[in-house]
Design a protein around this motif. Structure first.
Motif, PDB file in Angstrom:
ATOM      1  N   THR A   1       0.812  -1.185  -0.002  1.00 46.04           N
ATOM      2  CA  THR A   1      -0.065  -0.027  -0.023  1.00 46.04           C
ATOM      3  C   THR A   1       0.813   1.223   0.159  1.00 46.04           C
ATOM      4  OG1 THR A   1      -1.536  -1.226   1.194  1.00 46.04           O
ATOM      5  CG2 THR A   1      -1.873   1.040   1.183  1.00 46.04           C
TER       6      THR A   1
ATOM      7  N   VAL B   1       2.062   2.062  -3.240  1.00 41.14           N
ATOM      8  CA  VAL B   1       1.033   2.549  -4.295  1.00 41.14           C
ATOM      9  C   VAL B   1       0.460   3.979  -3.949  1.00 41.14           C
ATOM     10  CG1 VAL B   1      -1.811   2.225  -4.610  1.00 41.14           C
ATOM     11  CG2 VAL B   1      -0.396   0.235  -4.321  1.00 41.14           C
ATOM     12  N   ILE B   2       0.551   4.324  -2.627  1.00 42.15           N
ATOM     13  CA  ILE B   2       0.416   5.683  -2.078  1.00 42.15           C
ATOM     14  C   ILE B   2       1.475   6.707  -3.114  1.00 42.15           C
ATOM     15  CG2 ILE B   2       0.429   7.491  -0.163  1.00 42.15           C
ATOM     16  CD1 ILE B   2      -0.861   5.308   1.268  1.00 42.15           C
TER      17      ILE B   2
ATOM     18  N   ILE C   1      -3.751   9.674   4.638  1.00 44.74           N
ATOM     19  CA  ILE C   1      -4.638   8.459   4.827  1.00 44.74           C
ATOM     20  C   ILE C   1      -5.311   8.786   6.121  1.00 44.74           C
ATOM     21  CG2 ILE C   1      -4.786   5.968   5.265  1.00 44.74           C
ATOM     22  CD1 ILE C   1      -4.421   6.786   2.359  1.00 44.74           C
TER      23      ILE C   1
ATOM     24  N   LEU D   1      -6.990   2.801  -3.896  1.00 44.98           N
ATOM     25  CA  LEU D   1      -6.629   2.303  -2.541  1.00 44.98           C
ATOM     26  C   LEU D   1      -7.636   1.449  -2.129  1.00 44.98           C
ATOM     27  CD1 LEU D   1      -5.283   5.830  -1.305  1.00 44.98           C
ATOM     28  CD2 LEU D   1      -4.020   3.518  -1.700  1.00 44.98           C
ATOM     29  N   GLU D   2      -8.832   1.608  -2.377  1.00 40.94           N
ATOM     30  CA  GLU D   2      -9.734   0.683  -1.942  1.00 40.94           C
ATOM     31  C   GLU D   2      -9.465  -0.599  -2.431  1.00 40.94           C
ATOM     32  OE1 GLU D   2     -11.879   1.440   0.335  1.00 40.94           O
ATOM     33  OE2 GLU D   2     -13.834   0.304   0.331  1.00 40.94           O
TER      34      GLU D   2
ATOM     35  N   ARG E   1      -6.876  -2.001  -3.475  1.00 43.73           N
ATOM     36  CA  ARG E   1      -5.478  -2.567  -2.755  1.00 43.73           C
ATOM     37  C   ARG E   1      -6.021  -2.884  -1.335  1.00 43.73           C
ATOM     38  NH1 ARG E   1      -0.917  -4.110  -4.635  1.00 43.73           N
ATOM     39  NH2 ARG E   1      -0.294  -5.175  -2.775  1.00 43.73           N
ATOM     40  N   ARG E   2      -6.926  -2.285  -0.524  1.00 44.15           N
ATOM     41  CA  ARG E   2      -7.096  -2.732   0.847  1.00 44.15           C
ATOM     42  C   ARG E   2      -7.943  -4.060   0.752  1.00 44.15           C
ATOM     43  NH1 ARG E   2     -11.212  -0.498   4.970  1.00 44.15           N
ATOM     44  NH2 ARG E   2     -12.529  -0.743   2.919  1.00 44.15           N
TER      45      ARG E   2
END
Ligand code: ADP
Length: 738
Positions: free
Chosen positions: A235, A238-239, A258, A362-363, A365-366
């Motif tokens: 993550t 990714v950020i 975040i 991001l969602e 990825r989560r």
């Protein structure tokens, strides 16, 4: 109205429109840039209106008004330079020079009272206008080069507007010297002015469709790099990647904060370290709390508490927008620049689009991370289960063997003194114990396969040798049940499989076939090679499997005839069978008709070898581990092997081809190894032979012709030395014979 007049009306109309729009903007959002824009367009508009009114009513200007118009025209150039200065700092000296020039011209115009301007004066006025306007255009070009995305396009349009305006006026100056060109050049000037108005329009109030097109182009830049995101390892990466892509699309730096719901803070990580902001703090906190885009031109002034932090990071203006996926508030995306944004509304709506995409990424990825965590938990549960089962099975097996052993002993020794009922009880104990043992073994095997802990040990083996023990046990079991059994096995082929595991598969299938077939029925085992695929078929004329239950056949603990027959079993056999077949890269299928019978079919690809090597060492050994060791030692010195585990298959192997040497165990399931020894010595040629056995009795095997006798446990070094010498000797013999 002539075409040229139309062009002139449209041009002037556009400039008036721009003046109105920029004045509205000043009223709505008073900023230095919008004030200067309003002054610039306002001055132009005043000149236009004055000339139109004068023309309409045929008025002659008073000298004072003429002076004012001239001064306004010169001021327009200066105002454009000031406007440019709001985007990129104009060198102080240039700005001062323009101001002094304006002051000098204004004074001169007011002092000189002539009504018509002389040519040199016109040249000076227009020269000033052209130089200052072109200078401003140059500043806008620089500003556009520093900006990104839509701002860059808008600033470029404004630069064009300035060039065209300055250029047109410069040409007017030229006309003073070459009046003959007036016709052609006049048209050019009109067109230049029109294009200038259009360019300013595009720059200052771009029409909505144009904004859309620009925005899409910028978003595409972002999406292209966002496409690589799913491959990022975690993550945090990714950020970083979103920040990089958003920075490229908007210019300046972009940062993702975040939201940590547990502590109610926004977390930013960058090269300066970690920053945690409460939602009441800073601009990003406000954007998140209010769920809207916010902008400030001067972050340090708007938020003095963080002035230091802004200075350290070189942040001038801040644009922040919430990042939300569905109802999930994930955080904020913040775009920071050293200078203020030229057109913060455009940048804001682009940042909102970027934030929407970032939220989705991001969602996702989560969700991926959560799934991976779940998988990891499941895998570790499987591992725990397997190791639990392994140790439990071991613990259970020992006492169970005692139960079985003692019940057999009791029966043997006390049968004559026991009542019939007691004998039956003893039988029950034995049956229950055996069932339990089978269950434990199956569970253990299944959990091993599931945990990937079963490794196949493929060997080259004659096909008939492979199925021979299966045929033997099925013959016995079917005879006991009164079922006819036939085996049709292809002759003379060699296969490459893990014999133990393939036999386990065949045992399961044949024992099921016998179990679920009533006395008088038939069971057939077929084995054949199709190309390099080995196929088996176990067919029976038994009770069959009801169509409705067929999809459960390979499930664990599925017993589909519970209560219908009293056939013993655990319900694990086929589950294990299928996994073992799949481990071989093969497939198992079946057809079944209730009341008519079933046929199970196994296919093992790449299992059929060309033929058994003739120049091999024959290993006659029924203990799997010892056989594995001997094969490994022999292949270590480049020798090929054929493994057989019974006297019968050994004799068949000898008949097929003479081996280079023989490694022989004495205690075999169907007889003694001496029978093999005799057969080897009956061959025309001498074949070196070593006996490897637990029996320490050389006196018996040497006279029969064994060249060497090794006592188990196998001494690897000695066996290898013997094999090397034997092969050497065999080669020498072959040479002398040849
Ligand atoms: P088990 O034989 O120990 O009960 P299996 O996994 O080998 O377990 O088989 C599962 C079930 O599938 C059996 O209980 C039986 O109901 C059905 N079955 C398997 N083989 C046959 C067969 N040849 N004929 C009819 N039913 C069968």
């Amino acid at each position: 109205m002539s075409a040229l007049e139309l062009v002139s009306w449209v041009t002037q109309g556009l400039f008036l429109l721009l003046a109105v729009a920029s004045i509205v903007t000043v009223v709505r959002r008073p900023r230095p840039a919008s004030v200067d824009a309003a002054l610039f367009f306002g001055a132009l508009a005043a000149i236009i209106v004055e000339s139109r009114v004068a023309a309409l009513f045929g008025l002659t200007r008073s000298p004072g008004l003429s002076d004012l118009v001239v001064i306004l025209l010169v001021a327009v150039a200066y105002l454009l330079l000031r406007l440019a200065n709001d985007f990129v700092a104009v060198p102080k000296l240039a700005l001062r020079a323009a101001e002094i020039g304006l002051a000098v011209i204004t004074t001169a115009v007011l002092i000189v009272t002539e009504t018509t301007l002389s040519v040199p004066v016109i040249v000076v006025l227009l020269g000033y206008f052209a130089v200052v306007t072109l200078g401003a255009a140059f500043v806008f070009v620089r500003a556009s080069l520093r900006a990104q995305g839509m701002s860059r396009r808008r600033l470029r349009a404004i630069a064009w507007g300035s060039y065209l305006l300055g250029g047109s006026i410069a040409i007017v100056g030229l006309l003073a010297f070459v009046p003959a060109l007036a016709g052609v050049v006049g048209t050019l000037i009109q067109l230049g002015a029109l294009l200038s108005a259009v360019s300013f329009g595009i720059g200052f109030i771009p029409p909505r469709p144009l904004r859309r097109i620009w925005q899409t182009a910028e978003l595409r830049v972002f999406l292209r790099s966002a496409g690589r995101l799913s491959r990022s390892p975690d993550t945090a990466a990714v950020i970083r990647e979103i920040e990089r892509a958003a920075g490229a699309a908007l210019g300046g730096r972009a940062q993702v904060g975040i939201f940590d719901p547990a502590r109610g803070v926004l977390i930013f990580d960058d090269e300066f370290g970690r920053l945690e902001l409460a939602l009441t703090e800073a601009l990003s906190g406000r954007a998140f709390a209010e769920q809207r885009t916010v902008y400030t031109e001067d972050a340090a002034r708007a938020n003095p508490t963080y002035a230091d932090m802004y200075r350290k990071r070189g942040i001038g203006s801040v644009l922040a927008t919430p990042m939300t996926a569905g109802d999930d508030r994930l955080g904020v995306v913040v775009s920071t620049q050293r200078r203020s944004l030229a057109f913060d509304e455009d940048d804001g709506s682009l940042l909102e689009l970027v934030a929407t995409v970032a939220a989705v990424i991001l969602e996702n990825r989560r969700l991926i991370d959560e799934a991976a965590a779940g998988r990891e938990a499941a895998e570790s549960a499987t591992r725990a289960k397997s190791s639990f089962l392994a140790s439990m099975s071991h613990e259970l097996r020992t006492p169970l063997n005692a139960v079985l052993g003692f019940s057999a002993l009791l029966r043997e020794q006390l049968e004559s003194t026991l009542s019939e009922r007691q004998v039956r009880y003893l039988g029950n104990i034995r049956d229950a114990g055996e069932h339990l043992l089978e269950l434990i073994n199956d569970v253990l095997d299944l959990s091993k396969v599931e945990a990937g802990r079963i490794e196949l040990r493929p060997e080259t083996i004659a096909f008939d040798a492979l199925v021979e023990p299966v045929i033997a046990s099925t013959t016995a079991a079917s005879a006991a049940r009164g079922v006819a059994f036939a085996a049709e096995i292809a002759d003379g082929i060699a296969v490459q499989v893990d014999p133990g595991r393939v036999r386990q598969v065949l045992y399961n299938l044949t024992s099921n076939a016998v179990k679920f077939t009533s006395p008088g029925g038939h069971v057939t085992l077929r084995g054949a090679a199709q190309g390099d695929t080995l196929t088996f078929e176990v067919a029976d004329t038994g009770i069959g499997i009801p169509a409705a239950k067929q999809d459960r056949v390979f499930g664990a603990f599925e017993r589909l005839h519970e209560g219908v027959t009293d056939a013993p079993g655990t319900g694990l056999g086929l589950a294990l069978t299928r996994r073992l077949v799949e481990l071989h890269g093969g497939a198992i299928t079946f057809t079944s008709v209730e009341g008519a019978g079933s046929t199970f079919r196994v296919e093992l690809p790449n299992a059929v070898g060309d033929s058994l090597p003739a120049d091999r060492v024959l290993v006659v050994e029924d203990d799997r581990r010892d056989a594995d060791l001997i094969v490994a030692l022999a292949s270590g010195i480049g020798l090929r092997t054929e493994v057989v585990r019974t006297v019968d298959t050994a004799l068949a192997a000898l008949r097929r081809a003479r081996p280079r040497a023989v490694v022989l165990d004495l205690r075999l399931p169907d007889g003694r190894g001496e029978a093999v020894l005799k057969a080897v010595r009956a061959l025309r040629h001498h074949v070196p032979l070593v006996v490897v056995t637990v029996e320490d009795d050389e006196g018996l095997t040497r006279p029969l012709g064994a060249d060497e006798h090794l006592v188990k446990p196998i001494d690897g070094e000695r066996l290898v030395a013997w094999l090397e010498a034997a092969v050497e000797q065999e080669a020498a013999l072959a040479r002398s014979a040849g």
